[in-house]
Structure formats: C-alpha cells, structure tokens
Scaffold this active site. Structure first.
Site, mmCIF file in Angstrom:
data_model
loop_
_atom_site.group_PDB
_atom_site.id
_atom_site.type_symbol
_atom_site.label_atom_id
_atom_site.label_comp_id
_atom_site.label_asym_id
_atom_site.label_seq_id
_atom_site.Cartn_x
_atom_site.Cartn_y
_atom_site.Cartn_z
ATOM 1 N N ASP A 182 -1.230 -13.471 -49.179
ATOM 2 C CA ASP A 182 -2.447 -13.198 -48.429
ATOM 3 C C ASP A 182 -3.531 -14.147 -48.973
ATOM 4 O O ASP A 182 -3.381 -14.702 -50.073
ATOM 5 C CB ASP A 182 -2.848 -11.727 -48.639
ATOM 6 C CG ASP A 182 -4.225 -11.435 -48.116
ATOM 7 O OD1 ASP A 182 -4.484 -11.781 -46.946
ATOM 8 O OD2 ASP A 182 -5.052 -10.870 -48.866
ATOM 9 N N ASP A 191 -7.657 -13.936 -48.223
ATOM 10 C CA ASP A 191 -8.955 -13.340 -48.572
ATOM 11 C C ASP A 191 -8.766 -12.120 -49.465
ATOM 12 O O ASP A 191 -8.036 -11.188 -49.117
ATOM 13 C CB ASP A 191 -9.720 -12.956 -47.301
ATOM 14 C CG ASP A 191 -10.149 -14.194 -46.539
ATOM 15 O OD1 ASP A 191 -10.830 -15.036 -47.144
ATOM 16 O OD2 ASP A 191 -9.785 -14.332 -45.366
HETATM 17 C C1 XBP Z 1 -9.111 -11.261 -44.136
HETATM 18 C C2 XBP Z 1 -9.801 -11.145 -42.833
HETATM 19 C C3 XBP Z 1 -10.544 -12.291 -42.269
HETATM 20 C C4 XBP Z 1 -11.732 -12.735 -43.097
HETATM 21 C C5 XBP Z 1 -12.650 -13.643 -42.330
HETATM 22 O O1 XBP Z 1 -7.907 -11.931 -43.962
HETATM 23 O O2 XBP Z 1 -9.757 -10.097 -42.231
HETATM 24 O O3 XBP Z 1 -10.996 -11.890 -41.015
HETATM 25 O O4 XBP Z 1 -12.508 -11.624 -43.477
HETATM 26 O O5 XBP Z 1 -11.980 -14.701 -41.763
HETATM 27 P P1 XBP Z 1 -6.710 -11.899 -45.078
HETATM 28 P P2 XBP Z 1 -12.170 -15.072 -40.200
HETATM 29 O O6 XBP Z 1 -7.009 -10.900 -46.151
HETATM 30 O O7 XBP Z 1 -5.477 -11.544 -44.262
HETATM 31 O O8 XBP Z 1 -6.649 -13.312 -45.619
HETATM 32 O O9 XBP Z 1 -13.629 -15.029 -39.934
HETATM 33 O O10 XBP Z 1 -11.587 -16.455 -40.078
HETATM 34 O O11 XBP Z 1 -11.416 -14.061 -39.410
HETATM 35 MG MG MG Z 2 -6.751 -9.808 -48.047
#
Ligand code: XBP
Ligand code: MG
Length: 253
Positions: free
Chosen positions: A8, A10
C-alpha cells in the site's frame, strides 16, 4: 511460500495523509478561493472514503455553500483534486514527506533477495510517481513489477479489485503474497482478495487488532507502529499466517 510483497502507499510507505494530502487539499481550497479547511480530526473521519475526488464529493454532500447541482459538484471536485495533486507533488518534491522507518530498507532488502514487489494503492498514479520518485529516485519503477493505482480499477479500496489486479499482473496466487497496509479500508481490501496481511497502523488508524469486520478466515496480523520493521519480520509473518489452517488466522485475530 512468500513470492511477493504488495505495498500500500498512503500511510504505509509514508505518513502522507495528515502532512501531505490534507495540507495539499487545504492549499487547493485556498487557491480556488474557497473558505474551506480540513482540520486533522475532520480529515481523519473523511479517510473512511478512499480516493481524493470521492472524499471531496463526500465532504460537499454535507457542506453548506457547496454547489447544489451534482454536475457542478463533480466539476468542482475534479478541479480541486487536480490542484491538490499538483500541490502534493510540490510538497513531496520539496522533501516534506519522509518514508516510515524501515520501509526503504525492506524494499532494498526484498529486491536484493529476489522477492517480487508491487504497488497496490487507491491513490492517483501521479502521487505514486511523486512520492516514490522522491524517496527511491528516478529509477523507482525498477523495484516494482506492477504498479496498480486508483486509475486502474472501477472500485477503490475497501473493494479487493486492486489486489486482484496486482495478483493477476504478477501471475501469483493470493497466498504467495503479503499485503502491507496501514488502515481499515486497506485491510478489508487485502482480506477480500484473500491476501495474507500485515497491518502496520498509521497515525490515523492506531489499531492494536485487525478490524473486526474482515471476512471469516482472513489471514492477518498487526505489527505495532513502534515495533521494528524488517524483511525477516515480513517473511516470518507470512510463514506464520500461511503455515496452518484458518485456525491460525483465528488465533491471530
Ligand atoms: C489512500 C487514499 C487516497 C489518498 C489521496 O490510498 O485513499 O485517496 O488519500 O490520493 P492508499 P488521491 O492507502 O491505498 O495508498 O487524491 O490520489 O486519491
Ligand atoms: Mg493506506
């Protein structure tokens, strides 16, 4: 046998949400001349909605002063999301976001050990490019056989689609991979694809246990945020999760 790490982004690679995306959303509101501000607590609640554009639309549904017509909201969400992603890239490029402890070392060790790796995220490709390009350098893609992003699926996490896509691209069975996630929606996505899971909670998801609503028989365990994080831990976790039957998972949950 463990053949691939599914990362993953973020919250897992770095604490991007509170100090990255949230800050960039607020900058975008300002640039667009809107008197909106997402504080740390409000943003934490909004994180149950995955996808930045979807998060904007969810917030607008409750916000006095947001456009009333759905098509106007959609257009504003697209505009703000574009501004946010530009601001996020600027912030990341300025060195504003560090990797979580151990992450870059595990990626390098996995590569050296011939373990396959993939990115499995709901975030936009441009954000992955900005973050990993900064943290790993311009050749960052060499470390990942598949980079599955928000644009690649119809449904975002907690739907398992992005995990199923990554497994398909790697040609692996779920049990041959280990998902590394930080959040409840991410854990649900991995579990929904039957991928063994190591949940390393981030600041917004300070869990001590797996979310209670994972499918029965899900294979998962929690790595406390302050515990050492290295390749041996990941290999050991995967071996433990896949050694026995569903009872193993039951005991760990
Ligand atoms: C996390 C998310 C993303 C980010 C923002 O993704 O939900 O939406 O918050 O990115 P993960 P975007 O944990 O799966 O990496 O604005 O590009 O959606
Ligand atoms: Mg995440």
């Amino acid at each position: 046998m463990l053949r691939a790490l599914l990362w993953d982004v973020d919250g897992t690679v770095a604490e991007t949400e509170r100090d990255g995306h949230r800050v960039a959303f607020n900058e975008a509101f300002e640039l667009a001349g809107l008197p909106w501000h997402w504080d740390v607590a409000h943003y934490g609640r909004l994180l149950e909605i995955t996808g930045g554009r979807e998060r904007l639309l969810a917030d607008m549904a409750e916000r006095v002063g947001a456009p009333l017509r759905p098509e106007d909201r959609e257009a504003l969400a697209r505009h703000l999301h574009g501004l946010k992603n530009e601001g996020y890239a600027r912030l990341v490029n300025a060195g504003g976001i560090a990797a979580r402890p151990g992450v870059l070392e595990v990626m390098a060790a996995a590569r050296a050990a011939g373990l396959r790796q993939a990115i499995v995220t709901t975030t936009s490709r441009s954000n992955v490019q900005a973050l990993l390009g900064k943290l790993l350098g311009p050749q960052w893609q060499d470390s990942f056989e598949a980079v599955c992003c928000g644009e690649d699926t119809q449904r975002k996490k907690p739907d398992p689609e992005v995990y199923l896509l990554a497994l398909r691209r790697l040609g692996l069975a779920a049990q041959e991979a280990l998902a590394i996630e930080d959040s409840a929606p991410g854990a649900r996505a991995a579990a929904g694809a039957a991928v063994p899971l190591l949940l390393r909670p981030s600041v917004y998801f300070p869990a001590r246990q797996l979310p209670p609503d994972l499918p029965a028989g899900s294979l998962g365990m929690v790595c406390p945020a302050d515990a050492p994080f290295d390749l041996a831990l990941l290999q050991h976790s995967h071996a433990r999760l896949t050694a026995g039957s569903d009872q193993t998972a039951g005991a760990l949950r």
